[in-house]
Scaffold this active site. Structure first.
Site, short mmCIF file in Angstrom:
data_model
loop_
_atom_site.label_atom_id
_atom_site.label_comp_id
_atom_site.label_asym_id
_atom_site.label_seq_id
_atom_site.Cartn_x
_atom_site.Cartn_y
_atom_site.Cartn_z
N LYS A 159 -10.47 -0.54 10.47
CA LYS A 159 -10.65 -1.74 9.62
C LYS A 159 -11.06 -2.95 10.46
O LYS A 159 -11.33 -4.01 9.93
CB LYS A 159 -9.35 -2.03 8.85
CG LYS A 159 -9.03 -0.95 7.82
CD LYS A 159 -7.74 -1.27 7.09
CE LYS A 159 -7.17 -0.09 6.35
NZ LYS A 159 -7.93 0.33 5.17
N CYS A 179 -4.75 2.38 -3.63
CA CYS A 179 -3.51 2.92 -3.03
C CYS A 179 -2.33 1.97 -3.27
O CYS A 179 -1.45 1.84 -2.41
CB CYS A 179 -3.68 3.19 -1.54
SG CYS A 179 -4.84 4.50 -1.21
N HIS A 224 0.87 -1.18 0.00
CA HIS A 224 0.00 0.00 0.00
C HIS A 224 0.91 1.23 0.00
O HIS A 224 2.02 1.18 0.54
CB HIS A 224 -0.82 -0.06 1.29
CG HIS A 224 -1.89 0.98 1.43
ND1 HIS A 224 -1.63 2.28 1.77
CD2 HIS A 224 -3.24 0.88 1.32
CE1 HIS A 224 -2.77 2.95 1.86
NE2 HIS A 224 -3.76 2.13 1.58
N GLN A 245 -4.47 -5.31 7.05
CA GLN A 245 -5.48 -6.26 6.55
C GLN A 245 -5.40 -7.61 7.26
O GLN A 245 -6.25 -8.47 7.04
CB GLN A 245 -5.33 -6.46 5.03
CG GLN A 245 -5.52 -5.20 4.22
CD GLN A 245 -6.93 -4.61 4.35
OE1 GLN A 245 -7.88 -5.28 4.74
NE2 GLN A 245 -7.06 -3.34 4.02
N ASP A 255 3.13 -4.65 8.07
CA ASP A 255 1.90 -3.88 7.90
C ASP A 255 0.75 -4.87 8.01
O ASP A 255 0.47 -5.63 7.08
CB ASP A 255 1.93 -3.19 6.53
CG ASP A 255 0.62 -2.48 6.21
OD1 ASP A 255 -0.35 -2.65 6.97
OD2 ASP A 255 0.57 -1.78 5.19
N1 PLP Z 1 -1.70 -0.75 4.63
C1 PLP Z 1 -2.65 -1.52 4.13
C2 PLP Z 1 -2.34 -2.93 3.72
C3 PLP Z 1 -3.94 -1.03 4.00
O1 PLP Z 1 -4.91 -1.80 3.50
C4 PLP Z 1 -4.21 0.31 4.39
C5 PLP Z 1 -5.56 0.89 4.19
O2 PLP Z 1 -6.26 0.56 3.26
C6 PLP Z 1 -3.18 1.06 4.93
C7 PLP Z 1 -1.93 0.51 5.03
C8 PLP Z 1 -3.41 2.47 5.39
O3 PLP Z 1 -4.27 2.46 6.50
P1 PLP Z 1 -4.79 3.83 7.15
O4 PLP Z 1 -5.31 4.65 6.01
O5 PLP Z 1 -5.86 3.39 8.10
O6 PLP Z 1 -3.62 4.46 7.81
#
Ligand code: PLP
Length: 388
Positions: A209, A346, A106, A186, A183
């Site tokens: 999430k 993203c 992401h 998910q 990270d």
């Molecule tokens: N990393 C992953 C794998 C994500 O799916 C997301 C959000 O879609 C993020 C990072 C960013 O999360 P946040 O916008 O809640 O900081």
């Protein structure tokens, strides 16, 4: 939605909120509202206790060694920026050193590392993936070396649903002497996560999430590292003592929680975790797996469909068509009450790797049903008849 029952399949972006979470936010403002760690009065003590209990709930959920390993942040992005900035401050990362991420990341797990590289002269290296969206672990082993200072990997790809073998990869990264960040944005909502077993140095996720409010998230870090690494933002609560000449810093996790934190958010996150744990992460994972396989089977025979990611995906089912733009399909699905995400999710570099500007993504949560899958499939077929 548009006069129809909502079929909400954009859970990878954010989840809908259970009553227990909304009631916890209300309870906080009605019964506990106060700033924390500062007051001697009843409300200040009660709010502090509730906030620290929320930290304990997160620590138990992650099987953290101790609650002090849990730093409340604004979310996954915030946590990654914290780690990237702080590692940059150590002076351990310099010109020619390497930060290793993967094609599946992401933007939140790309850009902070690029910024770190810009500041330090380090180089960003990327683990490739195959046509199924599975990481090339052999290439990964070759990329790891004495110059690798940080390895930052997503556990589950938000775009394709690929489950990355982070435990093995983190182990190899640690052998190479690199800091490791997972990270888990998910992963935490969809499976049991055990930081004790994972072997990583840092893990981040977002509350919104996993059925909690926006603006709250977690950085879990090894206690010894949180203790030894430099502070990040300066201000209230992260200090031990301040004089105009010099400031000494508080112990973790407070060292990384400058300013009034998102108290209500932390309580809502604890409520979200109680909500999922009352059902069970194994049960949630199994239920979502059934729906994902069912949805994949339902749409598999549609003409010219390209499904991305491996068959043993989690959370997200991503697909596209050569003759139907994802945006048009998404718009038509919305009119039929089906909320999916379309676009690059993203993950622009991942989309570029597959030569597309975006995909259509259906992502599942514990409240989705077989009826949702059937309505999604029927609506998709109808939408395609309209655009093709
Ligand atoms: N990393 C992953 C794998 C994500 O799916 C997301 C959000 O879609 C993020 C990072 C960013 O999360 P946040 O916008 O809640 O900081």
């Amino acid at each position: 939605m548009h006069g129809r029952r909502l079929v909400y399949l954009d859970n990878a972006a954010t989840t809908q909120k259970p009553k227990a979470v909304m009631e916890e936010s209300r309870r906080y403002y009605e019964m506990l509202n106060s700033n924390i760690h500062r007051g001697t009065h009843y409300l200040a003590r009660a709010a502090t206790e509730a906030y620290e209990e929320a930290r304990g709930e997160v620590a138990r959920h992650l099987n953290a060694a101790r609650p002090e390993e849990v730093v409340f942040t604004a979310g996954t992005t915030d946590g990654i920026n914290l780690v990237a900035d702080v590692l940059g401050l150590t002076g351990e990362i310099g010109a020619g050193d390497e930060v290793l991420i993967s094609t599946l990341e992401h933007h939140s797990n790309i850009v902070p590392w690029q910024m770190l590289c810009e500041r330090t002269g380090a180089v960003l290296r990327v683990v490739p993936c195959d046509e199924d969206g599975v990481l090339d672990t052999e290439a990964y082993r070759e990329l790891l070396g004495p110059r690798t200072k940080v390895v930052a990997l997503t556990w589950i790809s938000n775009a394709f649903g690929t489950v990355v073998p982070v435990r093995e990869m983190v182990g190899q990264a640690r052998e190479a002497g690199a800091y490791t960040l997972v990270d888990a944005a998910q992963a935490v909502p969809h499976m049991a996560v055990n930081t004790g077993d994972l072997g990583a140095d840092f893990l981040v996720f977002s509350g919104h999430k996993i059925y909690a409010n926006t603006g709250i998230g977690v950085l879990w870090g090894r206690h010894a590292l949180l203790e030894s690494l430099p502070p990040w933002r300066g201000g209230g609560e992260m200090i031990k003592e301040v004089t105009f000449e010099k400031t000494t810093y508080n112990q973790p996790p407070f060292k990384y929680e400058a300013g009034t934190p998102n108290i209500e958010g932390a309580l809502s996150l604890a409520a979200g975790l109680r909500f999922v744990n009352a059902i069970g992460m194994e049960e949630i994972h199994a239920h979502e797996g059934v729906l994902l396989r069912e949805a994949a089977a339902e749409i598999a025979d549609i003409d010219d469909i390209r499904v991305y990611g491996p068959a043993d995906r989690a959370c997200s089912l991503s697909f596209g068509f050569p003759d139907a733009h994802h945006y048009d399909v998404g718009t038509l699905l919305d009119q039929m009450g089906v909320a999916v995400r379309t676009g690059h999710h993203c993950c622009q570099p991942l989309m570029a790797r597959f030569g597309v500007s975006g995909t259509i993504r259906a992502s599942f949560a514990l409240y989705n049903t077989h009826d949702d899958v059937a309505e999604f499939s029927a609506a998709l077929r109808k939408a395609l008849r309209m655009v093709r």
